[in-house]
Design a protein around this motif. Structure first.
Motif, PDB file in Angstrom:
ATOM      1  N   VAL A 186       5.969  -2.261  -3.674  1.00 13.90           N
ATOM      2  CA  VAL A 186       7.075  -2.255  -3.114  1.00 13.90           C
ATOM      3  C   VAL A 186       7.693  -3.742  -2.833  1.00 13.90           C
ATOM      4  CG1 VAL A 186       6.163  -0.491  -1.673  1.00 13.90           C
ATOM      5  CG2 VAL A 186       5.578  -2.484  -1.040  1.00 13.90           C
ATOM      6  N   HIS A 187       6.937  -4.697  -3.231  1.00 11.29           N
ATOM      7  CA  HIS A 187       7.416  -6.007  -2.978  1.00 11.29           C
ATOM      8  C   HIS A 187       6.864  -6.875  -4.207  1.00 11.29           C
ATOM      9  CE1 HIS A 187       7.282  -9.976  -0.806  1.00 11.29           C
ATOM     10  NE2 HIS A 187       8.651  -9.504  -0.331  1.00 11.29           N
ATOM     11  N   ARG A 188       7.284  -8.011  -4.511  1.00 14.26           N
ATOM     12  CA  ARG A 188       6.630  -8.952  -5.402  1.00 14.26           C
ATOM     13  C   ARG A 188       5.216  -9.492  -5.079  1.00 14.26           C
ATOM     14  NH1 ARG A 188       9.753 -14.468  -5.873  1.00 14.26           N
ATOM     15  NH2 ARG A 188       7.958 -14.758  -7.239  1.00 14.26           N
ATOM     16  N   SER A 189       4.813  -9.072  -3.840  1.00  8.31           N
ATOM     17  CA  SER A 189       3.478  -9.460  -3.165  1.00  8.31           C
ATOM     18  C   SER A 189       2.604  -8.270  -2.798  1.00  8.31           C
ATOM     19  CB  SER A 189       3.587 -10.655  -2.153  1.00  8.31           C
ATOM     20  OG  SER A 189       4.272 -11.854  -2.564  1.00  8.31           O
ATOM     21  N   TYR A 190       3.202  -7.027  -2.890  1.00 14.15           N
ATOM     22  CA  TYR A 190       2.386  -6.203  -2.344  1.00 14.15           C
ATOM     23  C   TYR A 190       2.313  -4.715  -3.149  1.00 14.15           C
ATOM     24  CZ  TYR A 190       2.642  -8.579   1.991  1.00 14.15           C
ATOM     25  OH  TYR A 190       2.436  -9.777   2.840  1.00 14.15           O
ATOM     26  N   ILE A 191       1.470  -4.127  -3.317  1.00 12.65           N
ATOM     27  CA  ILE A 191       1.295  -2.718  -3.885  1.00 12.65           C
ATOM     28  C   ILE A 191       0.320  -1.776  -2.764  1.00 12.65           C
ATOM     29  CG2 ILE A 191       0.021  -1.041  -5.310  1.00 12.65           C
ATOM     30  CD1 ILE A 191       0.124  -3.532  -7.462  1.00 12.65           C
ATOM     31  N   VAL A 192       0.909  -0.808  -2.268  1.00  9.91           N
ATOM     32  CA  VAL A 192       0.494   0.111  -1.344  1.00  9.91           C
ATOM     33  C   VAL A 192      -0.020   1.572  -2.003  1.00  9.91           C
ATOM     34  CG1 VAL A 192       2.018  -0.973   0.105  1.00  9.91           C
ATOM     35  CG2 VAL A 192       2.537   1.358  -0.873  1.00  9.91           C
ATOM     36  N   PRO A 193      -1.073   2.054  -1.502  1.00  3.30           N
ATOM     37  CA  PRO A 193      -1.451   3.451  -1.774  1.00  3.30           C
ATOM     38  C   PRO A 193      -0.514   4.302  -0.846  1.00  3.30           C
ATOM     39  CG  PRO A 193      -3.194   2.296  -0.319  1.00  3.30           C
ATOM     40  CD  PRO A 193      -2.018   1.311  -0.524  1.00  3.30           C
ATOM     41  N   VAL A 194       0.026   5.093  -1.723  1.00  9.33           N
ATOM     42  CA  VAL A 194       1.061   6.102  -1.163  1.00  9.33           C
ATOM     43  C   VAL A 194       0.429   6.955  -0.062  1.00  9.33           C
ATOM     44  CG1 VAL A 194       2.454   8.063  -1.784  1.00  9.33           C
ATOM     45  CG2 VAL A 194       2.443   6.368  -3.248  1.00  9.33           C
ATOM     46  N   SER A 195      -0.740   7.484  -0.158  1.00 14.44           N
ATOM     47  CA  SER A 195      -1.398   8.412   0.764  1.00 14.44           C
ATOM     48  C   SER A 195      -1.819   7.457   2.276  1.00 14.44           C
ATOM     49  CB  SER A 195      -2.515   8.782   0.233  1.00 14.44           C
ATOM     50  OG  SER A 195      -3.635   7.708   0.233  1.00 14.44           O
ATOM     51  N   LYS A 196      -1.680   6.086   2.168  1.00 17.54           N
ATOM     52  CA  LYS A 196      -1.920   5.504   3.422  1.00 17.54           C
ATOM     53  C   LYS A 196      -0.469   4.942   4.127  1.00 17.54           C
ATOM     54  CE  LYS A 196      -6.216   5.053   2.673  1.00 17.54           C
ATOM     55  NZ  LYS A 196      -7.029   3.750   2.371  1.00 17.54           N
ATOM     56  N   VAL A 197       0.671   5.264   3.540  1.00 19.14           N
ATOM     57  CA  VAL A 197       1.831   5.088   4.100  1.00 19.14           C
ATOM     58  C   VAL A 197       1.793   6.001   5.412  1.00 19.14           C
ATOM     59  CG1 VAL A 197       4.489   5.214   4.083  1.00 19.14           C
ATOM     60  CG2 VAL A 197       2.819   4.231   2.006  1.00 19.14           C
ATOM     61  N   ALA A 208      -1.951   1.454   6.950  1.00 20.03           N
ATOM     62  CA  ALA A 208      -3.033   1.103   7.248  1.00 20.03           C
ATOM     63  C   ALA A 208      -2.685  -0.155   8.479  1.00 20.03           C
ATOM     64  CB  ALA A 208      -3.911   0.594   6.034  1.00 20.03           C
ATOM     65  N   GLY A 209      -1.958   0.418   9.384  1.00 16.63           N
ATOM     66  CA  GLY A 209      -1.639  -0.496  10.390  1.00 16.63           C
ATOM     67  C   GLY A 209      -1.126  -1.954  10.284  1.00 16.63           C
ATOM     68  N   LYS A 210      -0.473  -2.085   8.877  1.00 14.64           N
ATOM     69  CA  LYS A 210       0.300  -3.093   8.695  1.00 14.64           C
ATOM     70  C   LYS A 210       1.592  -3.028   8.356  1.00 14.64           C
ATOM     71  CE  LYS A 210      -3.830  -5.367   6.742  1.00 14.64           C
ATOM     72  NZ  LYS A 210      -4.014  -6.356   7.726  1.00 14.64           N
ATOM     73  N   GLU A 211       2.436  -3.870   8.776  1.00 13.64           N
ATOM     74  CA  GLU A 211       4.027  -3.834   8.427  1.00 13.64           C
ATOM     75  C   GLU A 211       4.214  -4.691   7.095  1.00 13.64           C
ATOM     76  OE1 GLU A 211       7.055  -3.909  11.595  1.00 13.64           O
ATOM     77  OE2 GLU A 211       7.934  -5.298  10.393  1.00 13.64           O
ATOM     78  N   ILE A 212       4.698  -4.181   6.021  1.00 13.99           N
ATOM     79  CA  ILE A 212       4.983  -4.578   4.774  1.00 13.99           C
ATOM     80  C   ILE A 212       6.362  -4.707   4.423  1.00 13.99           C
ATOM     81  CG2 ILE A 212       4.565  -4.561   2.405  1.00 13.99           C
ATOM     82  CD1 ILE A 212       2.074  -5.110   4.204  1.00 13.99           C
ATOM     83  N   PRO A 213       7.178  -5.508   4.282  1.00 11.48           N
ATOM     84  CA  PRO A 213       8.444  -5.433   3.746  1.00 11.48           C
ATOM     85  C   PRO A 213       8.862  -4.988   2.448  1.00 11.48           C
ATOM     86  CG  PRO A 213       7.651  -7.809   3.281  1.00 11.48           C
ATOM     87  CD  PRO A 213       6.633  -6.921   3.980  1.00 11.48           C
ATOM     88  N   ILE A 214       9.891  -4.137   2.200  1.00  9.03           N
ATOM     89  CA  ILE A 214      10.130  -3.670   0.759  1.00  9.03           C
ATOM     90  C   ILE A 214      11.095  -4.831   0.175  1.00  9.03           C
ATOM     91  CG2 ILE A 214      11.435  -2.094  -0.082  1.00  9.03           C
ATOM     92  CD1 ILE A 214      10.822   0.231   1.813  1.00  9.03           C
ATOM     93  N   GLY A 215      10.641  -5.332  -0.880  1.00  9.51           N
ATOM     94  CA  GLY A 215      11.272  -6.278  -1.631  1.00  9.51           C
ATOM     95  C   GLY A 215      12.756  -5.982  -1.863  1.00  9.51           C
TER      96      GLY A 215
END
Length: 234
Positions: A186-197, A208-215
């Motif tokens: 979702v970002h140059r620095s992040y991969i997320v497991p779809v089931s955890k969104v 998983a309780g964290k806010e991640i920006p979409i690049g």
């Protein structure tokens, strides 16, 4: 099969590399480049596991070329200058071959790549876990326990329910080895497991309780998540 390209300003050097590659069954040399911009464009649009890379080129230093790549492949430097060896290995080069390149030396370098790729990450037969190299040992990571994968310079940090795992790898490398439907970059620095969104909009994801920006380069993420959400609802 290892997908490779070569970049060198000397056509004769590229011809030799091409000849060597043609005799090694585990290598698939897709293309040779004398222009760094063309090589960079190809890497951005195609899956490349390995680049044979010269250092002293008219338009750009090979070390600088590697550093500017968003998701650099593995690299074997092929150069006439031994003075850059330390810099090359600091960029995690698999090997550093001095010209004129001898076939046996070239073959050994290629087998290092093969061993590294096999050693780096092996997904078991039912895609339930991943082995990654941590402090010279292979560590099993249960895919269901992954909360987030984060890029940290030359390393990635795999956040899990237990202890985070730090391994020398790029996000591109690990993404190629993860179940494609279950994980999303979702970002140059992040991969997320779809089931955890937990929730998302067009600019950010809560996972998983964290806010991640979409690049900004990943503007299709919202639509992908919407489509997968619709499938679950239906």
């Amino acid at each position: 099969m290892i997908t490779a390209i070569a970049l060198d300003d000397e056509p004769l050097a590229l011809k030799l590399i091409s000849q060597y590659c043609s005799t090694i069954s585990l290598l698939d040399l897709k293309k040779c480049f004398t222009n760094p911009d063309d090589a960079e464009t190809f890497i951005a649009k195609n899956k490349v596991d390995l680049i044979f890379l010269d250092i002293q080129m008219p338009d750009i230093n090979g070390l600088n070329f590697l550093q500017k790549l968003r998701n650099p492949p593995l690299v074997i430097f092929t150069t006439a200058y031994k003075d850059f060896a330390v810099d090359g290995f600091n960029l995690n080069a698999i090997d550093y071959i001095l010209k004129p390149i001898e076939y046996d030396r070239f073959l050994r370098a290629v087998h290092k790549v093969k061993e590294y790729l096999e050693f780096l990450a092996v997904i078991d037969s039912n895609n339930s876990s991943l082995f990654v190299k941590v402090n010279y040992e292979m560590t099993r990571v249960n895919l269901k326990e992954i909360d987030l994968i984060e890029a940290l310079d030359d390393y990635i940090k795999i956040h899990t329910k237990s202890n985070p795992v730090l391994t020398l790898m790029t996000l591109k490398n690990i993404l190629d080895r993860l179940p494609k439907h279950d994980f999303l970059r979702v970002h140059r620095s992040y991969i997320v497991p779809v089931s955890k969104v937990e929730r998302f909009n067009k600019t950010k994801i809560h996972v998983a309780g964290k806010e991640i920006p979409i690049g900004s380069s990943y503007n299709d993420v919202y639509d992908i998540l919407m489509n997968r959400t619709k499938r679950k609802i239906s």
